[in-house]
Write a protein that holds these residues in place. Structure first.
Motif, PDB file in Angstrom:
ATOM      1  N   SER A 103      34.736 -21.942  41.661  1.00 12.43           N
ATOM      2  CA  SER A 103      35.000 -22.973  40.522  1.00 12.43           C
ATOM      3  C   SER A 103      36.377 -23.357  40.530  1.00 12.43           C
ATOM      4  CB  SER A 103      34.857 -22.227  38.994  1.00 12.43           C
ATOM      5  OG  SER A 103      35.341 -20.838  39.005  1.00 12.43           O
ATOM      6  N   ILE A 104      37.284 -22.587  41.340  1.00  7.13           N
ATOM      7  CA  ILE A 104      38.488 -23.372  41.409  1.00  7.13           C
ATOM      8  C   ILE A 104      38.538 -24.891  41.792  1.00  7.13           C
ATOM      9  CG2 ILE A 104      39.003 -22.073  43.805  1.00  7.13           C
ATOM     10  CD1 ILE A 104      41.859 -22.576  41.268  1.00  7.13           C
ATOM     11  N   TYR A 105      37.725 -25.197  42.867  1.00  8.41           N
ATOM     12  CA  TYR A 105      37.688 -26.347  43.121  1.00  8.41           C
ATOM     13  C   TYR A 105      37.370 -27.466  41.965  1.00  8.41           C
ATOM     14  CZ  TYR A 105      36.709 -24.542  47.930  1.00  8.41           C
ATOM     15  OH  TYR A 105      37.069 -23.880  49.035  1.00  8.41           O
ATOM     16  N   LEU A 106      36.888 -27.118  41.226  1.00  6.45           N
ATOM     17  CA  LEU A 106      36.326 -27.954  39.946  1.00  6.45           C
ATOM     18  C   LEU A 106      37.621 -28.044  39.148  1.00  6.45           C
ATOM     19  CD1 LEU A 106      34.736 -29.443  38.083  1.00  6.45           C
ATOM     20  CD2 LEU A 106      33.635 -27.584  37.267  1.00  6.45           C
ATOM     21  N   MET A 107      38.208 -26.689  38.819  1.00  2.00           N
ATOM     22  CA  MET A 107      39.497 -26.671  37.972  1.00  2.00           C
ATOM     23  C   MET A 107      40.430 -27.617  38.817  1.00  2.00           C
ATOM     24  SD  MET A 107      38.292 -25.186  35.267  1.00  2.00           S
ATOM     25  CE  MET A 107      40.103 -24.834  34.495  1.00  2.00           C
ATOM     26  N   ARG A 108      40.655 -27.593  39.927  1.00  2.00           N
ATOM     27  CA  ARG A 108      41.683 -28.188  40.394  1.00  2.00           C
ATOM     28  C   ARG A 108      41.347 -29.779  40.644  1.00  2.00           C
ATOM     29  NH1 ARG A 108      43.939 -25.672  45.960  1.00  2.00           N
ATOM     30  NH2 ARG A 108      45.337 -27.377  45.805  1.00  2.00           N
ATOM     31  N   ARG A 109      40.185 -30.114  40.375  1.00  2.00           N
ATOM     32  CA  ARG A 109      39.757 -31.481  40.396  1.00  2.00           C
ATOM     33  C   ARG A 109      39.902 -32.310  39.125  1.00  2.00           C
ATOM     34  NH1 ARG A 109      34.949 -33.393  40.953  1.00  2.00           N
ATOM     35  NH2 ARG A 109      33.874 -31.594  40.798  1.00  2.00           N
ATOM     36  N   LEU A 110      40.055 -31.470  38.095  1.00  2.00           N
ATOM     37  CA  LEU A 110      40.141 -32.164  36.781  1.00  2.00           C
ATOM     38  C   LEU A 110      41.319 -33.206  36.424  1.00  2.00           C
ATOM     39  CD1 LEU A 110      39.215 -28.781  34.503  1.00  2.00           C
ATOM     40  CD2 LEU A 110      37.722 -30.415  35.192  1.00  2.00           C
ATOM     41  N   PRO A 111      40.837 -34.218  35.771  1.00  2.00           N
ATOM     42  CA  PRO A 111      41.864 -34.914  35.461  1.00  2.00           C
ATOM     43  C   PRO A 111      43.144 -34.526  34.598  1.00  2.00           C
ATOM     44  CG  PRO A 111      39.789 -35.990  35.103  1.00  2.00           C
ATOM     45  CD  PRO A 111      39.506 -34.416  35.407  1.00  2.00           C
ATOM     46  N   ASP A 112      42.736 -33.577  33.746  1.00  2.00           N
ATOM     47  CA  ASP A 112      43.882 -33.036  32.909  1.00  2.00           C
ATOM     48  C   ASP A 112      44.568 -31.867  33.855  1.00  2.00           C
ATOM     49  OD1 ASP A 112      45.629 -31.600  31.112  1.00  2.00           O
ATOM     50  OD2 ASP A 112      43.883 -31.137  29.571  1.00  2.00           O
ATOM     51  N   ARG A 113      45.776 -32.290  34.070  1.00  2.00           N
ATOM     52  CA  ARG A 113      46.544 -31.537  35.276  1.00  2.00           C
ATOM     53  C   ARG A 113      46.811 -30.043  34.634  1.00  2.00           C
ATOM     54  NH1 ARG A 113      52.204 -34.269  35.980  1.00  2.00           N
ATOM     55  NH2 ARG A 113      52.276 -33.284  37.843  1.00  2.00           N
ATOM     56  N   TRP A 114      46.707 -30.036  33.403  1.00  2.30           N
ATOM     57  CA  TRP A 114      47.348 -28.687  32.666  1.00  2.30           C
ATOM     58  C   TRP A 114      46.305 -27.937  32.363  1.00  2.30           C
ATOM     59  CZ3 TRP A 114      52.181 -28.238  33.801  1.00  2.30           C
ATOM     60  CH2 TRP A 114      52.949 -29.262  33.771  1.00  2.30           C
ATOM     61  N   GLU A 115      45.042 -28.323  32.305  1.00  2.83           N
ATOM     62  CA  GLU A 115      43.755 -27.428  31.875  1.00  2.83           C
ATOM     63  C   GLU A 115      43.722 -26.172  32.868  1.00  2.83           C
ATOM     64  OE1 GLU A 115      41.788 -28.282  29.532  1.00  2.83           O
ATOM     65  OE2 GLU A 115      40.183 -26.888  29.869  1.00  2.83           O
ATOM     66  N   LEU A 116      43.898 -26.066  34.036  1.00  4.62           N
ATOM     67  CA  LEU A 116      43.862 -24.885  34.904  1.00  4.62           C
ATOM     68  C   LEU A 116      44.902 -23.832  34.307  1.00  4.62           C
ATOM     69  CD1 LEU A 116      42.860 -23.163  37.144  1.00  4.62           C
ATOM     70  CD2 LEU A 116      44.624 -24.544  38.745  1.00  4.62           C
ATOM     71  N   TRP A 117      46.089 -24.454  34.100  1.00  2.00           N
ATOM     72  CA  TRP A 117      47.109 -23.437  33.719  1.00  2.00           C
ATOM     73  C   TRP A 117      47.263 -22.942  32.199  1.00  2.00           C
ATOM     74  CZ3 TRP A 117      48.152 -21.484  37.989  1.00  2.00           C
ATOM     75  CH2 TRP A 117      48.464 -22.163  39.126  1.00  2.00           C
ATOM     76  N   ARG A 118      46.534 -23.983  31.569  1.00  2.00           N
ATOM     77  CA  ARG A 118      46.215 -23.588  29.936  1.00  2.00           C
ATOM     78  C   ARG A 118      45.373 -22.416  30.285  1.00  2.00           C
ATOM     79  NH1 ARG A 118      46.174 -28.380  27.714  1.00  2.00           N
ATOM     80  NH2 ARG A 118      43.825 -28.750  28.350  1.00  2.00           N
ATOM     81  N   ARG A 119      43.987 -22.602  30.777  1.00  2.00           N
ATOM     82  CA  ARG A 119      43.033 -21.518  30.631  1.00  2.00           C
ATOM     83  C   ARG A 119      43.461 -20.306  31.703  1.00  2.00           C
ATOM     84  NH1 ARG A 119      37.924 -22.913  28.832  1.00  2.00           N
ATOM     85  NH2 ARG A 119      37.733 -25.194  28.551  1.00  2.00           N
ATOM     86  N   THR A 120      44.463 -20.283  32.442  1.00  3.22           N
ATOM     87  CA  THR A 120      44.700 -19.375  33.366  1.00  3.22           C
ATOM     88  C   THR A 120      45.995 -18.534  32.305  1.00  3.22           C
ATOM     89  OG1 THR A 120      44.144 -20.385  35.336  1.00  3.22           O
ATOM     90  CG2 THR A 120      45.542 -18.598  35.399  1.00  3.22           C
ATOM     91  N   LEU A 121      46.815 -19.034  32.107  1.00  5.21           N
ATOM     92  CA  LEU A 121      48.245 -18.454  31.180  1.00  5.21           C
ATOM     93  C   LEU A 121      48.166 -18.432  30.021  1.00  5.21           C
ATOM     94  CD1 LEU A 121      50.554 -19.630  34.028  1.00  5.21           C
ATOM     95  CD2 LEU A 121      49.573 -17.278  33.901  1.00  5.21           C
ATOM     96  N   GLY A 122      47.363 -19.520  29.305  1.00  5.93           N
ATOM     97  CA  GLY A 122      47.519 -19.651  27.958  1.00  5.93           C
ATOM     98  C   GLY A 122      47.297 -18.239  26.844  1.00  5.93           C
ATOM     99  N   TRP A 123      46.164 -17.745  27.072  1.00  4.98           N
ATOM    100  CA  TRP A 123      45.891 -16.514  26.388  1.00  4.98           C
ATOM    101  C   TRP A 123      47.008 -15.527  26.651  1.00  4.98           C
ATOM    102  CZ3 TRP A 123      44.937 -15.726  21.550  1.00  4.98           C
ATOM    103  CH2 TRP A 123      44.170 -14.692  21.205  1.00  4.98           C
ATOM    104  N   PRO A 124      47.040 -15.158  28.141  1.00  6.06           N
ATOM    105  CA  PRO A 124      47.990 -13.983  28.121  1.00  6.06           C
ATOM    106  C   PRO A 124      49.327 -14.449  27.981  1.00  6.06           C
ATOM    107  CG  PRO A 124      46.620 -14.646  30.369  1.00  6.06           C
ATOM    108  CD  PRO A 124      46.506 -15.410  29.136  1.00  6.06           C
TER     109      PRO A 124
END
Lengths: 157, 251
Positions: A103-124
């Motif tokens: 699913s990293i392929y989908l996350m890296r294709r998202l137009p919102d560039r911060w979405e991957l990092w928000r979901r990866t680092l946000g809650w921690p």
């Protein structure tokens, strides 16, 4: 309220990630840490206060209480490690995008560039800040307890 | 149009540089169904990953003259045999996720395809069969609302009837602006569905032809691929003969 909280945590986590379980684990670790430090603080205070008084319960002239930093030795490093462990959850979350699919392929294709990092680092990050706050509040409470129980004449600082 | 200019990709394995793509220059205009063929390790997946920006490379890849980045990445979708959906989300959850992130999401197409393949809306995708997962991966790629749909071995694990159905649906559904770049080993199966064929061999683009032109010349796509690859049909018999001779020699 519970639904809003759940939506918020999910927006800060990889889709389908067991965020409640993760948060529960951190909450248990934090509670155990609070308990250990509380018991440790009470034990150390009792030990140190014992040396200030004689058998009659009178303050020994010239007796000095151990400094606060000595009573709470090891406290800050322990909470620092727990906070860093929380941040390390970001690595666990990143590897989640490789489990069961890519699913990293989908996350890296998202137009919102911060979405991957928000979901990866946000809650921690939120958890790490909350832990740091909890550590500060607890340390503040210990300080108040120290000031309240130690006679002014026996203060080290 | 997607344009690849002198695209080269090098990998380092055990301190040895391996060229996965060698100076690939090709144009992919809108409105074509393009087959991308080549043996295992020829560079098909690498090519797609370079287009999508997953890998670094030398050379340039542009979409309508602009580099492919966050501003235009929504115009590209990707279906891979590795699957790129979230295994713990249901189809319904994916639909909402895509609708949120891709404003051009084709809900009508999503519904039609889900109904056609009879996929469950409320079941976690990780619990579905491999065939269903492949179908869902394709449905998402087709429904994203992208102009360029990149498919990397999307049918691995699907039966022949399913694949045939999908080819037909693909032809019926695609609009003029939509381009499909389809990487597959099933050359015979897709030869009537693709309009153009690109052939990769050891990272080099060794063939680029129109299937219609081939048909006018009375040649099939399979023949063209074999010719370009200088495929020796007798090599199997030669190997078997050698094996037999070795066996006799030992006895």
């Amino acid at each position: 309220m519970k639904e809003r909280w759940s939506r918020w945590t999910q927006r800060l986590s990889p889709p389908g990630y067991p965020v409640e379980r993760e948060t529960g684990g951190v909450a248990v670790a934090a509670s155990v840490m609070v308990l250990i430090h509380l018991v440790q603080f009470l034990f150390r205070m009792q030990e140190e206060l014992r040396w200030l008084y004689d058998e009659m319960g009178r303050l020994i002239p010239g007796a000095v209480m151990a400094p606060f930093s000595q009573v709470t030795a090891g406290y800050i490093p322990a909470w620092g490690v727990l906070t860093l462990a929380c941040l390390a959850l970001g690595v666990v979350r990143y590897t989640y995008y490789y489990q069961g699919s890519r699913s990293i392929y989908l996350m890296r294709r998202l137009p919102d560039r911060w979405e991957l990092w928000r979901r990866t680092l946000g809650w921690p990050l939120v958890l790490a800040v909350l832990l740091a706050l909890l550590a500060a509040v607890l340390l503040g409470a210990f300080r108040l307890g120290y000031l309240w129980t130690v006679p002014a004449e026996a203060m080290a600082e | 149009m997607i344009e690849l200019n002198h695209v080269t990709k090098r990998y380092w394995t055990q301190n040895i540089a391996k060229q996965a793509l060698k100076d690939v220059t090709v144009q992919l205009p809108q409105g074509q169904i393009i087959g991308l063929f080549g043996e295992n390790g020829a560079g098909k997946t690498t090519l797609m990953k370079c287009i999508l920006g997953f890998l670094s490379y030398q050379g340039s890849i542009t979409l309508d003259g602009a580099p492919i980045d966050r501003r235009n990445i929504h115009r590209l979708s990707f279906a891979t045999c590795e699957h790129s959906f979230f295994p713990h989300l249901t189809a319904q959850d994916h639909r909402e996720f895509y609708r949120h992130h891709f404003p051009a999401f084709r809900d009508d197409r999503f519904r039609v395809l889900m109904d056609f393949f009879r996929l469950p809306m409320g079941r976690e995708m990780g619990h579905c069969s491999t065939g269903q997962k492949n179908q869902f991966e394709l449905i998402l790629a087709m429904s994203q609302g992208a102009d360029y749909i990149l498919m990397d071995e999307p049918f691995a694990g699907n039966d022949i009837f399913n694949r045939e159905d999908f080819y037909k649906l693909l032809l019926g559904m695609l609009e003029e602006r939509e381009t499909v770049l389809l990487s597959t080993h099933l050359i015979e199966e897709v030869q009537h569905f693709v309009g153009r064929a690109l052939l990769l061999r050891e990272g080099e683009l060794v063939g680029d032809c129109s299937v219609t032109e081939l048909e006018e010349q009375g040649r099939s796509l399979v023949d063209y691929v074999k010719e370009t690859y200088q495929y020796r049909s007798g090599r199997v018999l030669e190997a078997l003969d050698r094996l037999e001779q070795d066996g006799e020699g030992r006895t």
